[in-house]
Scaffold this motif. Sequence first.
Motif, PDB file in Angstrom:
ATOM      1  N   HIS A  96       0.830  -1.211   0.000  1.00  0.00           N
ATOM      2  CA  HIS A  96       0.000   0.000   0.000  1.00  0.00           C
ATOM      3  C   HIS A  96       0.863   1.259   0.000  1.00  0.00           C
ATOM      4  N   GLY A  97       2.004   1.169   0.702  1.00  0.00           N
ATOM      5  CA  GLY A  97       2.886   2.310   0.895  1.00  0.00           C
ATOM      6  C   GLY A  97       3.659   2.109   2.187  1.00  0.00           C
ATOM      7  N   VAL A  98       4.619   2.985   2.475  1.00  0.00           N
ATOM      8  CA  VAL A  98       5.469   2.784   3.657  1.00  0.00           C
ATOM      9  C   VAL A  98       5.618   4.050   4.486  1.00  0.00           C
ATOM     10  N   PRO A  99       5.354   3.961   5.803  1.00  0.00           N
ATOM     11  CA  PRO A  99       5.720   5.026   6.739  1.00  0.00           C
ATOM     12  C   PRO A  99       7.218   4.950   7.038  1.00  0.00           C
ATOM     13  N   PRO A 100       7.777   5.998   7.639  1.00  0.00           N
ATOM     14  CA  PRO A 100       9.196   5.963   7.992  1.00  0.00           C
ATOM     15  C   PRO A 100       9.440   5.263   9.323  1.00  0.00           C
ATOM     16  N   GLN A 101      10.662   4.833   9.528  1.00  0.00           N
ATOM     17  CA  GLN A 101      11.063   4.211  10.789  1.00  0.00           C
ATOM     18  C   GLN A 101      10.785   5.135  11.974  1.00  0.00           C
ATOM     19  N   SER A 102      10.933   6.433  11.776  1.00  0.00           N
ATOM     20  CA  SER A 102      10.794   7.395  12.874  1.00  0.00           C
ATOM     21  C   SER A 102       9.409   7.361  13.508  1.00  0.00           C
ATOM     22  N   VAL A 103       8.358   7.164  12.717  1.00  0.00           N
ATOM     23  CA  VAL A 103       7.001   7.107  13.268  1.00  0.00           C
ATOM     24  C   VAL A 103       6.832   5.835  14.100  1.00  0.00           C
ATOM     25  N   PHE A 104       7.315   4.731  13.581  1.00  0.00           N
ATOM     26  CA  PHE A 104       7.276   3.471  14.334  1.00  0.00           C
ATOM     27  C   PHE A 104       8.053   3.611  15.642  1.00  0.00           C
ATOM     28  N   ASN A 105       9.218   4.236  15.592  1.00  0.00           N
ATOM     29  CA  ASN A 105      10.040   4.404  16.794  1.00  0.00           C
ATOM     30  C   ASN A 105       9.307   5.171  17.881  1.00  0.00           C
ATOM     31  N   GLU A 106       8.589   6.212  17.485  1.00  0.00           N
ATOM     32  CA  GLU A 106       7.867   7.018  18.471  1.00  0.00           C
ATOM     33  C   GLU A 106       6.728   6.227  19.100  1.00  0.00           C
ATOM     34  N   MET A 107       6.078   5.373  18.323  1.00  0.00           N
ATOM     35  CA  MET A 107       5.035   4.516  18.891  1.00  0.00           C
ATOM     36  C   MET A 107       5.641   3.559  19.906  1.00  0.00           C
ATOM     37  N   ILE A 108       6.763   2.938  19.534  1.00  0.00           N
ATOM     38  CA  ILE A 108       7.442   2.015  20.458  1.00  0.00           C
ATOM     39  C   ILE A 108       7.856   2.740  21.734  1.00  0.00           C
ATOM     40  N   LYS A 109       8.410   3.929  21.570  1.00  0.00           N
ATOM     41  CA  LYS A 109       8.842   4.729  22.714  1.00  0.00           C
ATOM     42  C   LYS A 109       7.677   5.031  23.650  1.00  0.00           C
ATOM     43  N   ALA A 110       6.518   5.360  23.082  1.00  0.00           N
ATOM     44  CA  ALA A 110       5.346   5.692  23.894  1.00  0.00           C
ATOM     45  C   ALA A 110       4.832   4.467  24.651  1.00  0.00           C
ATOM     46  N   TYR A 164       4.374   1.470  29.954  1.00  0.00           N
ATOM     47  CA  TYR A 164       4.498   0.264  30.774  1.00  0.00           C
ATOM     48  C   TYR A 164       5.818   0.209  31.543  1.00  0.00           C
ATOM     49  N   ASN A 165       6.655   1.209  31.338  1.00  0.00           N
ATOM     50  CA  ASN A 165       7.962   1.250  31.996  1.00  0.00           C
ATOM     51  C   ASN A 165       8.734  -0.040  31.726  1.00  0.00           C
ATOM     52  N   GLY A 209      -6.589 -14.838  14.914  1.00  0.00           N
ATOM     53  CA  GLY A 209      -6.470 -15.570  13.662  1.00  0.00           C
ATOM     54  C   GLY A 209      -5.988 -14.652  12.549  1.00  0.00           C
ATOM     55  N   TRP A 210      -6.364 -14.984  11.311  1.00  0.00           N
ATOM     56  CA  TRP A 210      -5.959 -14.184  10.137  1.00  0.00           C
ATOM     57  C   TRP A 210      -6.642 -12.827  10.211  1.00  0.00           C
ATOM     58  N   SER A 211      -5.890 -11.826  10.536  1.00  0.00           N
ATOM     59  CA  SER A 211      -6.448 -10.486  10.752  1.00  0.00           C
ATOM     60  C   SER A 211      -5.305  -9.479  10.678  1.00  0.00           C
ATOM     61  N   CYS A 212      -5.576  -8.300  11.181  1.00  0.00           N
ATOM     62  CA  CYS A 212      -4.550  -7.244  11.202  1.00  0.00           C
ATOM     63  C   CYS A 212      -4.308  -6.796  12.635  1.00  0.00           C
ATOM     64  N   SER A 213      -4.036  -7.748  13.514  1.00  0.00           N
ATOM     65  CA  SER A 213      -3.867  -7.467  14.936  1.00  0.00           C
ATOM     66  C   SER A 213      -2.392  -7.390  15.298  1.00  0.00           C
ATOM     67  N   SER A 214      -1.957  -6.231  15.775  1.00  0.00           N
ATOM     68  CA  SER A 214      -0.565  -6.046  16.178  1.00  0.00           C
ATOM     69  C   SER A 214      -0.369  -6.510  17.623  1.00  0.00           C
ATOM     70  N   SER A 215       0.825  -6.981  17.909  1.00  0.00           N
ATOM     71  CA  SER A 215       1.157  -7.391  19.272  1.00  0.00           C
ATOM     72  C   SER A 215       2.631  -7.155  19.531  1.00  0.00           C
ATOM     73  N   SER A 216       2.986  -7.190  20.797  1.00  0.00           N
ATOM     74  CA  SER A 216       4.402  -7.088  21.158  1.00  0.00           C
ATOM     75  C   SER A 216       4.644  -7.844  22.446  1.00  0.00           C
ATOM     76  N   ASN A 217       5.908  -8.157  22.686  1.00  0.00           N
ATOM     77  CA  ASN A 217       6.346  -8.709  23.963  1.00  0.00           C
ATOM     78  C   ASN A 217       7.238  -7.670  24.622  1.00  0.00           C
ATOM     79  N   ILE A 218       6.839  -7.233  25.787  1.00  0.00           N
ATOM     80  CA  ILE A 218       7.585  -6.181  26.481  1.00  0.00           C
ATOM     81  C   ILE A 218       8.164  -6.728  27.784  1.00  0.00           C
ATOM     82  N   GLU A 219       9.419  -6.404  28.015  1.00  0.00           N
ATOM     83  CA  GLU A 219      10.086  -6.849  29.239  1.00  0.00           C
ATOM     84  C   GLU A 219       9.900  -5.800  30.332  1.00  0.00           C
ATOM     85  N   ILE A 220       9.260  -6.224  31.425  1.00  0.00           N
ATOM     86  CA  ILE A 220       9.022  -5.341  32.569  1.00  0.00           C
ATOM     87  C   ILE A 220       9.595  -6.015  33.808  1.00  0.00           C
TER      88      ILE A 220
END
Length: 399
Positions: A190-204, A209-210, A225-236
């Motif tokens: 579809h198109g690509v955002p820059p790394q900087s926008v992704f970085n700010e989301m990760i930072k937030a 969650y500290n 299942g087959w969808s557009c669901s984002s996830s992450s594993n965060i170390e706290i």
Amino acid sequence: MFFNGIRPKAEKCCGCEGCREICPKSAIKSTEDTDGFIIPEVNLDLCVECGLCEKVCPMSNADKITSSTEGTAYAAVNKNGTELSQSSSGGVFSLIADYVLNKGGFISGAAFDSTLNLCHIVTNHSDDMQNLRGSKYLQSRMENTYTDIKSILNTGKLVYFVGTGCQVAGLKLFLRKDYENLITSDILCHGVPPQSVFNEMIKAVESKYNGKIKKYSFRDKSVWGWSCSSSSNIEIRSKLKYLGNEPLQQAYFNAFIKADNYRESCYVCPYAQSRRAGDITLGDFWGVEKYIPIKDIRKGVSAILVNTPKGHQLINKIKNNLNLFPASIRDIEHINRTLVEPTPRPAERELFFKKFKENPEMTLMTYYKPSMKRDFVYALKSNSVTAKMIILVKKVLKK
């Protein structure tokens, strides 16, 4: 001089970095523009105007790379349940990668590094396949990928390269000849955002969650299942926590879907058409149930276009491990509109980056859409303590 200055215009550059890699005088370096996108900058004192940067530019030479006719369309599902569950859609990439690795070849695709920067890597290790699987909704850095691939190809080894249409075209133009031992897949992009926008989301998210995010997935099948669901594993505090319904992660994806933060060249992409750059095109076959009677689509179905004789030969070699269904490109087009035209430039595009520079987190959160139903369904599917308590209370009230 090709750039007509020290930098090309934003809409004329796709950020493939081929011009930097090809420059014999190292006169070109990659920098970031004001919106955070990678863009080349030429040192006019070093430039000898050899013209190689122009010859490798995918934005200027699309007619030399795209196929002369439309490819053959299929719906496809990997028969290996484990690989299918770990893939964004139907798991076709994994099958091709397995084939190439078993032939002693190399795979090149986009993978997050330890700091969640997205870069193309070149590898012949099966352990890297998990990092290469799955969609990534931002632009990957190419670094020296084209040069590394050329060196491997010249040894006679097989190489499988996966990227956006412009990245595939950039590689082919960089090589300046057809290699029989090179297989390419472009993606329905579809198109690509820059790394900087992704970085700010990760930072937030990390600030909220500290903790420190160790792994990120844009297309997690484990709950929805087959969808557009984002996830992450965060170390706290030395423990990993799964974030599968995080508002900031959803907001980032929603902003991507609205196309408000793509690089300018994406809105005029010459590869957003049914005549493709890769031997095989890979994407999601959303809405496949309307056209093909596949019994179970919950784990994902790929839309593939086989565009070249080389692509047909490869599909024939792996088809015993695929559930393959003939399809129509017109059916795939209904939702994958970049098979017809580039993503339209939204009116909010300029406003997004203006607001984002002022307050990244607040800007992203304007794309978040709260849903009590989604939260409840997520709690049920993830088998959370909250869901169990709700079910228990309902049972008590019924009595």
